[in-house]
Scaffold this motif. Structure first.
Motif, mmCIF file in Angstrom:
data_model
loop_
_atom_site.group_PDB
_atom_site.id
_atom_site.type_symbol
_atom_site.label_atom_id
_atom_site.label_comp_id
_atom_site.label_asym_id
_atom_site.label_seq_id
_atom_site.Cartn_x
_atom_site.Cartn_y
_atom_site.Cartn_z
ATOM 1 N N LEU A 1 -58.173 56.491 88.045
ATOM 2 C CA LEU A 1 -57.168 56.956 89.005
ATOM 3 C C LEU A 1 -57.405 56.374 90.386
ATOM 4 O O LEU A 1 -56.462 56.090 91.128
ATOM 5 C CB LEU A 1 -57.174 58.487 89.053
ATOM 6 N N VAL B 1 -58.613 54.128 79.632
ATOM 7 C CA VAL B 1 -59.774 55.004 79.464
ATOM 8 C C VAL B 1 -60.042 55.243 77.987
ATOM 9 O O VAL B 1 -61.173 55.140 77.508
ATOM 10 C CB VAL B 1 -59.556 56.345 80.201
ATOM 11 N N GLU B 2 -58.976 55.547 77.241
ATOM 12 C CA GLU B 2 -59.148 55.785 75.811
ATOM 13 C C GLU B 2 -59.603 54.515 75.092
ATOM 14 O O GLU B 2 -60.414 54.573 74.151
ATOM 15 C CB GLU B 2 -57.839 56.301 75.199
ATOM 16 N N ARG C 1 -65.132 61.322 79.540
ATOM 17 C CA ARG C 1 -63.721 61.007 79.774
ATOM 18 C C ARG C 1 -63.334 61.260 81.223
ATOM 19 O O ARG C 1 -62.634 60.448 81.842
ATOM 20 C CB ARG C 1 -62.826 61.823 78.832
ATOM 21 N N MET D 1 -61.919 58.719 83.881
ATOM 22 C CA MET D 1 -60.582 59.003 84.406
ATOM 23 C C MET D 1 -60.577 58.980 85.929
ATOM 24 O O MET D 1 -59.637 58.460 86.552
ATOM 25 C CB MET D 1 -60.099 60.358 83.895
ATOM 26 N N SER E 1 -54.721 52.477 84.100
ATOM 27 C CA SER E 1 -53.974 53.423 83.270
ATOM 28 C C SER E 1 -54.897 54.366 82.502
ATOM 29 O O SER E 1 -56.041 54.028 82.187
ATOM 30 C CB SER E 1 -53.085 52.666 82.275
ATOM 31 N N ARG E 2 -54.377 55.541 82.201
ATOM 32 C CA ARG E 2 -55.103 56.494 81.371
ATOM 33 C C ARG E 2 -55.365 55.916 79.980
ATOM 34 O O ARG E 2 -56.390 56.201 79.359
ATOM 35 C CB ARG E 2 -54.304 57.793 81.251
#
Length: 298
Positions: free
Chosen positions: A99, A108-109, A91, A95, A104-105
Protein backbone atom coordinates in the motif's frame (compact mmCIF):
# COMPACT_ATOMS: atom_id res chain seq x y z
CA UNK A 1 22.62 -2.83 -13.39
CA UNK A 2 24.59 -1.78 -10.31
CA UNK A 3 27.61 0.49 -10.76
CA UNK A 4 30.08 1.03 -7.92
CA UNK A 5 32.80 3.62 -8.54
CA UNK A 6 35.58 4.39 -6.04
CA UNK A 7 33.26 3.59 -3.13
CA UNK A 8 34.77 4.16 0.34
CA UNK A 9 33.47 4.22 3.89
CA UNK A 10 35.43 5.31 6.93
CA UNK A 11 34.42 5.17 10.59
CA UNK A 12 36.91 7.44 12.30
CA UNK A 13 40.34 5.85 11.81
CA UNK A 14 38.83 2.60 10.47
CA UNK A 15 38.40 2.19 6.71
CA UNK A 16 35.62 -0.35 6.18
CA UNK A 17 35.43 0.02 2.38
CA UNK A 18 38.41 1.25 0.41
CA UNK A 19 37.93 2.54 -3.13
CA UNK A 20 35.76 -0.26 -4.51
CA UNK A 21 34.95 -0.20 -8.21
CA UNK A 22 32.88 -2.88 -9.94
CA UNK A 23 29.72 -3.44 -11.98
CA UNK A 24 26.96 -5.98 -11.36
CA UNK A 25 25.42 -6.80 -14.71
CA UNK A 26 21.94 -8.08 -15.57
CA UNK A 27 21.33 -11.63 -16.71
CA UNK A 28 23.78 -13.34 -14.32
CA UNK A 29 23.89 -14.16 -10.61
CA UNK A 30 26.82 -12.27 -9.10
CA UNK A 31 28.22 -13.66 -5.86
CA UNK A 32 29.65 -11.13 -3.41
CA UNK A 33 32.31 -12.85 -1.32
CA UNK A 34 34.79 -11.90 1.36
CA UNK A 35 35.93 -12.90 4.86
CA UNK A 36 34.11 -11.61 7.92
CA UNK A 37 34.75 -7.89 8.25
CA UNK A 38 35.61 -7.51 4.56
CA UNK A 39 33.00 -4.77 4.06
CA UNK A 40 30.32 -6.67 2.12
CA UNK A 41 27.30 -5.56 4.16
CA UNK A 42 28.59 -1.98 4.39
CA UNK A 43 28.96 -1.92 0.60
CA UNK A 44 25.41 -3.23 0.14
CA UNK A 45 24.08 -0.63 2.57
CA UNK A 46 25.76 2.14 0.59
CA UNK A 47 24.35 0.76 -2.68
CA UNK A 48 20.89 0.91 -1.08
CA UNK A 49 21.34 4.40 0.35
CA UNK A 50 21.31 3.24 3.98
CA UNK A 51 24.87 4.44 4.63
CA UNK A 52 26.48 7.56 3.17
CA UNK A 53 29.80 6.92 1.37
CA UNK A 54 32.91 8.73 2.55
CA UNK A 55 34.01 8.75 -1.08
CA UNK A 56 32.90 7.56 -4.49
CA UNK A 57 29.35 6.62 -5.42
CA UNK A 58 26.99 3.77 -6.22
CA UNK A 59 24.33 3.83 -8.94
CA UNK A 60 21.38 1.50 -9.45
CA UNK A 61 19.78 1.61 -12.89
CA UNK A 62 21.80 4.76 -13.54
CA UNK A 63 20.73 6.71 -10.45
CA UNK A 64 21.42 6.95 -6.75
CA UNK A 65 18.99 4.76 -4.84
CA UNK A 66 17.61 7.84 -3.06
CA UNK A 67 16.80 9.43 -6.43
CA UNK A 68 14.78 6.51 -7.79
CA UNK A 69 11.15 7.63 -8.13
CA UNK A 70 9.71 4.28 -7.01
CA UNK A 71 12.62 2.45 -5.38
CA UNK A 72 10.74 -0.71 -4.38
CA UNK A 73 9.69 -1.26 -7.98
CA UNK A 74 13.30 -0.85 -9.10
CA UNK A 75 15.26 -2.61 -6.35
CA UNK A 76 14.37 -5.46 -4.00
CA UNK A 77 16.65 -6.12 -1.06
CA UNK A 78 17.07 -8.51 1.83
CA UNK A 79 19.63 -7.31 4.37
CA UNK A 80 17.94 -8.14 7.68
CA UNK A 81 15.20 -10.77 7.73
CA UNK A 82 14.30 -9.76 11.30
CA UNK A 83 13.25 -6.23 10.35
CA UNK A 84 9.53 -7.02 10.75
CA UNK A 85 7.09 -6.11 13.52
CA UNK A 86 6.79 -9.37 15.47
CA UNK A 87 3.00 -9.06 16.00
CA UNK A 88 2.23 -8.36 12.37
CA UNK A 89 1.23 -11.30 10.19
CA UNK A 90 3.17 -12.13 7.05
CA UNK A 91 0.29 -11.00 4.85
CA UNK A 92 -0.21 -7.75 6.77
CA UNK A 93 3.53 -6.98 6.64
CA UNK A 94 3.55 -7.38 2.87
CA UNK A 95 0.24 -5.53 2.52
CA UNK A 96 1.62 -2.49 4.36
CA UNK A 97 4.63 -2.44 2.05
CA UNK A 98 2.39 -2.81 -0.99
CA UNK A 99 0.00 0.00 0.00
CA UNK A 100 2.90 2.36 0.74
CA UNK A 101 4.44 1.67 -2.65
CA UNK A 102 1.37 1.56 -4.92
CA UNK A 103 1.66 -2.20 -5.41
CA UNK A 104 -1.49 -4.26 -5.93
CA UNK A 105 -2.99 -6.55 -3.31
CA UNK A 106 -2.84 -9.32 -5.89
CA UNK A 107 0.94 -9.08 -5.95
CA UNK A 108 1.00 -9.79 -2.20
CA UNK A 109 -0.78 -13.07 -2.80
CA UNK A 110 1.59 -13.90 -5.67
CA UNK A 111 4.75 -13.52 -3.56
CA UNK A 112 3.20 -15.44 -0.67
CA UNK A 113 2.64 -18.33 -3.06
CA UNK A 114 6.05 -17.94 -4.68
CA UNK A 115 7.89 -18.10 -1.36
CA UNK A 116 5.81 -20.92 0.11
CA UNK A 117 4.32 -18.70 2.83
CA UNK A 118 0.68 -18.83 1.76
CA UNK A 119 -0.22 -21.54 4.35
CA UNK A 120 1.20 -19.41 7.20
CA UNK A 121 0.24 -15.98 5.87
CA UNK A 122 -1.94 -15.25 8.93
CA UNK A 123 0.76 -16.22 11.43
CA UNK A 124 2.56 -13.46 13.34
CA UNK A 125 6.08 -12.88 12.08
CA UNK A 126 7.42 -13.13 15.62
CA UNK A 127 6.47 -16.82 15.63
CA UNK A 128 8.40 -17.57 12.45
CA UNK A 129 11.50 -19.73 12.40
CA UNK A 130 14.69 -18.22 10.96
CA UNK A 131 14.04 -19.98 7.66
CA UNK A 132 10.46 -18.67 7.46
CA UNK A 133 11.69 -15.17 8.31
CA UNK A 134 14.16 -15.44 5.42
CA UNK A 135 11.32 -16.39 3.09
CA UNK A 136 9.29 -13.41 4.27
CA UNK A 137 12.26 -11.12 3.64
CA UNK A 138 12.62 -12.57 0.14
CA UNK A 139 8.89 -12.09 -0.46
CA UNK A 140 9.25 -8.41 0.50
CA UNK A 141 12.23 -8.05 -1.86
CA UNK A 142 10.20 -9.51 -4.73
CA UNK A 143 7.05 -7.52 -3.99
CA UNK A 144 7.68 -4.68 -6.44
CA UNK A 145 8.74 -7.06 -9.25
CA UNK A 146 12.08 -5.19 -9.38
CA UNK A 147 14.78 -5.30 -12.04
CA UNK A 148 17.57 -5.36 -9.42
CA UNK A 149 17.79 -7.69 -6.42
CA UNK A 150 20.28 -7.54 -3.54
CA UNK A 151 20.44 -10.41 -1.05
CA UNK A 152 22.72 -10.55 2.00
CA UNK A 153 23.12 -14.17 3.19
CA UNK A 154 19.68 -15.26 1.92
CA UNK A 155 20.14 -18.99 2.73
CA UNK A 156 20.62 -18.44 6.48
CA UNK A 157 18.24 -20.73 8.35
CA UNK A 158 16.86 -22.44 5.26
CA UNK A 159 16.59 -26.23 5.19
CA UNK A 160 17.98 -28.20 2.20
CA UNK A 161 14.71 -27.85 0.26
CA UNK A 162 14.72 -24.11 0.92
CA UNK A 163 18.33 -23.78 -0.23
CA UNK A 164 17.52 -25.50 -3.52
CA UNK A 165 14.47 -23.26 -3.86
CA UNK A 166 16.37 -19.99 -3.37
CA UNK A 167 19.16 -21.17 -5.68
CA UNK A 168 16.63 -21.93 -8.42
CA UNK A 169 14.80 -18.67 -7.78
CA UNK A 170 17.94 -16.54 -8.13
CA UNK A 171 18.98 -18.28 -11.32
CA UNK A 172 15.46 -17.90 -12.74
CA UNK A 173 15.43 -14.17 -11.87
CA UNK A 174 18.77 -13.68 -13.62
CA UNK A 175 17.53 -15.65 -16.64
CA UNK A 176 14.69 -13.11 -16.91
CA UNK A 177 17.34 -10.40 -17.38
CA UNK A 178 17.37 -9.06 -13.82
CA UNK A 179 20.46 -7.98 -11.92
CA UNK A 180 21.08 -10.29 -8.94
CA UNK A 181 23.75 -9.61 -6.29
CA UNK A 182 24.01 -12.14 -3.46
CA UNK A 183 26.49 -12.46 -0.59
CA UNK A 184 27.10 -15.77 1.17
CA UNK A 185 29.65 -17.62 3.27
CA UNK A 186 28.52 -20.98 1.83
CA UNK A 187 31.12 -21.56 -0.86
CA UNK A 188 29.65 -24.84 -2.10
CA UNK A 189 26.31 -23.11 -2.61
CA UNK A 190 27.88 -20.15 -4.41
CA UNK A 191 29.64 -22.60 -6.76
CA UNK A 192 26.20 -23.92 -7.77
CA UNK A 193 24.42 -20.55 -7.88
CA UNK A 194 26.71 -17.76 -9.07
CA UNK A 195 27.95 -17.08 -12.60
CA UNK A 196 30.28 -14.23 -11.65
CA UNK A 197 32.13 -13.27 -8.46
CA UNK A 198 33.11 -10.04 -6.77
CA UNK A 199 35.61 -10.86 -4.00
CA UNK A 200 36.75 -8.26 -1.47
CA UNK A 201 39.06 -8.31 1.53
CA UNK A 202 39.64 -5.56 4.10
CA UNK A 203 37.38 -3.34 2.04
CA UNK A 204 39.38 -3.66 -1.18
CA UNK A 205 38.61 -5.45 -4.42
CA UNK A 206 40.51 -8.73 -4.79
CA UNK A 207 38.79 -10.32 -7.79
CA UNK A 208 36.10 -9.51 -10.35
CA UNK A 209 35.89 -12.71 -12.36
CA UNK A 210 33.69 -15.47 -13.78
CA UNK A 211 33.24 -18.43 -11.42
CA UNK A 212 34.86 -20.88 -13.85
CA UNK A 213 37.98 -18.76 -14.17
CA UNK A 214 38.15 -18.23 -10.40
CA UNK A 215 38.13 -21.97 -9.74
CA UNK A 216 40.99 -22.86 -12.08
CA UNK A 217 43.88 -24.09 -9.97
CA UNK A 218 46.58 -23.20 -12.51
CA UNK A 219 47.74 -26.81 -12.70
CA UNK A 220 47.44 -29.20 -15.64
CA UNK A 221 47.44 -32.97 -15.29
CA UNK A 222 49.44 -34.72 -18.01
CA UNK A 223 49.71 -38.45 -18.60
CA UNK A 224 52.21 -39.81 -21.10
CA UNK A 225 54.25 -43.04 -21.44
CA UNK A 226 57.38 -40.87 -21.62
CA UNK A 227 56.66 -38.92 -18.44
CA UNK A 228 60.27 -38.58 -17.24
CA UNK A 229 61.60 -37.25 -20.54
CA UNK A 230 58.65 -34.92 -21.07
CA UNK A 231 59.02 -33.62 -17.51
CA UNK A 232 62.61 -32.60 -18.24
CA UNK A 233 61.53 -30.83 -21.42
CA UNK A 234 58.74 -28.98 -19.62
CA UNK A 235 61.08 -27.91 -16.82
CA UNK A 236 63.60 -26.64 -19.38
CA UNK A 237 60.79 -24.47 -20.83
CA UNK A 238 60.13 -22.86 -17.46
CA UNK A 239 57.23 -24.97 -16.15
CA UNK A 240 57.09 -26.40 -12.63
CA UNK A 241 56.56 -30.16 -12.81
CA UNK A 242 55.64 -32.72 -10.14
CA UNK A 243 55.44 -36.47 -10.85
CA UNK A 244 52.09 -38.17 -10.24
CA UNK A 245 52.23 -41.94 -10.47
CA UNK A 246 54.13 -43.89 -13.11
CA UNK A 247 52.98 -41.93 -16.15
CA UNK A 248 51.51 -38.73 -14.69
CA UNK A 249 52.72 -35.16 -14.23
CA UNK A 250 51.24 -32.10 -12.54
CA UNK A 251 52.36 -29.04 -14.46
CA UNK A 252 52.02 -25.40 -13.37
CA UNK A 253 53.26 -22.24 -15.02
CA UNK A 254 52.25 -23.37 -18.52
CA UNK A 255 48.81 -23.42 -20.13
CA UNK A 256 47.32 -26.70 -21.34
CA UNK A 257 47.33 -25.38 -24.92
CA UNK A 258 51.07 -24.70 -24.76
CA UNK A 259 51.75 -28.12 -23.25
CA UNK A 260 49.76 -29.74 -26.05
CA UNK A 261 51.64 -27.83 -28.74
CA UNK A 262 54.96 -28.75 -27.14
CA UNK A 263 53.97 -32.42 -27.04
CA UNK A 264 52.89 -32.35 -30.69
CA UNK A 265 56.13 -30.71 -31.80
CA UNK A 266 58.17 -33.38 -29.99
CA UNK A 267 55.88 -36.27 -31.11
CA UNK A 268 55.05 -37.08 -27.49
CA UNK A 269 52.04 -39.35 -27.00
CA UNK A 270 49.56 -37.93 -24.50
CA UNK A 271 47.05 -40.07 -22.63
CA UNK A 272 45.61 -37.08 -20.79
CA UNK A 273 45.86 -33.28 -20.81
CA UNK A 274 43.46 -31.82 -18.22
CA UNK A 275 43.40 -28.31 -16.72
CA UNK A 276 42.51 -28.83 -13.04
CA UNK A 277 39.86 -26.98 -11.05
CA UNK A 278 40.01 -26.13 -7.40
CA UNK A 279 36.78 -26.07 -5.41
CA UNK A 280 35.37 -22.58 -4.92
CA UNK A 281 36.17 -22.89 -1.22
CA UNK A 282 39.80 -23.80 -1.91
CA UNK A 283 40.20 -20.97 -4.40
CA UNK A 284 38.55 -18.49 -2.02
CA UNK A 285 40.71 -19.52 0.94
CA UNK A 286 43.87 -19.26 -1.12
CA UNK A 287 42.97 -15.83 -2.50
CA UNK A 288 41.84 -14.29 0.78
CA UNK A 289 44.26 -15.87 3.26
CA UNK A 290 46.08 -12.55 3.79
CA UNK A 291 42.84 -10.60 4.22
CA UNK A 292 41.18 -12.53 7.06
CA UNK A 293 40.46 -10.19 9.95
CA UNK A 294 40.24 -12.89 12.62
CA UNK A 295 42.56 -15.74 11.70
CA UNK A 296 43.55 -18.74 13.80
CA UNK A 297 47.08 -19.60 14.85
CA UNK A 298 48.78 -22.28 12.80
Amino acid sequence: MIEVMGLSKRYGPVTAVDGLTFDVRPGVVTGFLGPNGAGKTTTMRMILGLDTPSGGHARVLGARYADLPEPMRAVGALLDAGAVHPRRTARDHLMCLALNNRISRGRVEEVLQLTGLAPVARRAAGRFSLGMSQRLGIAAALLGDPAVLVFDEPVNGLDPEGIVWIRTLMRDLAAEGRTVLVSSHLMAEMALTADHLIVIGRGRLIADVAVEAFMRSGEVRVRTPGAADFARALSASGAAVRPQGADGLLVSGMAAEDIGRMAAAASVTLYELTPLRASLEEAFMELTRDDVEYGVAR
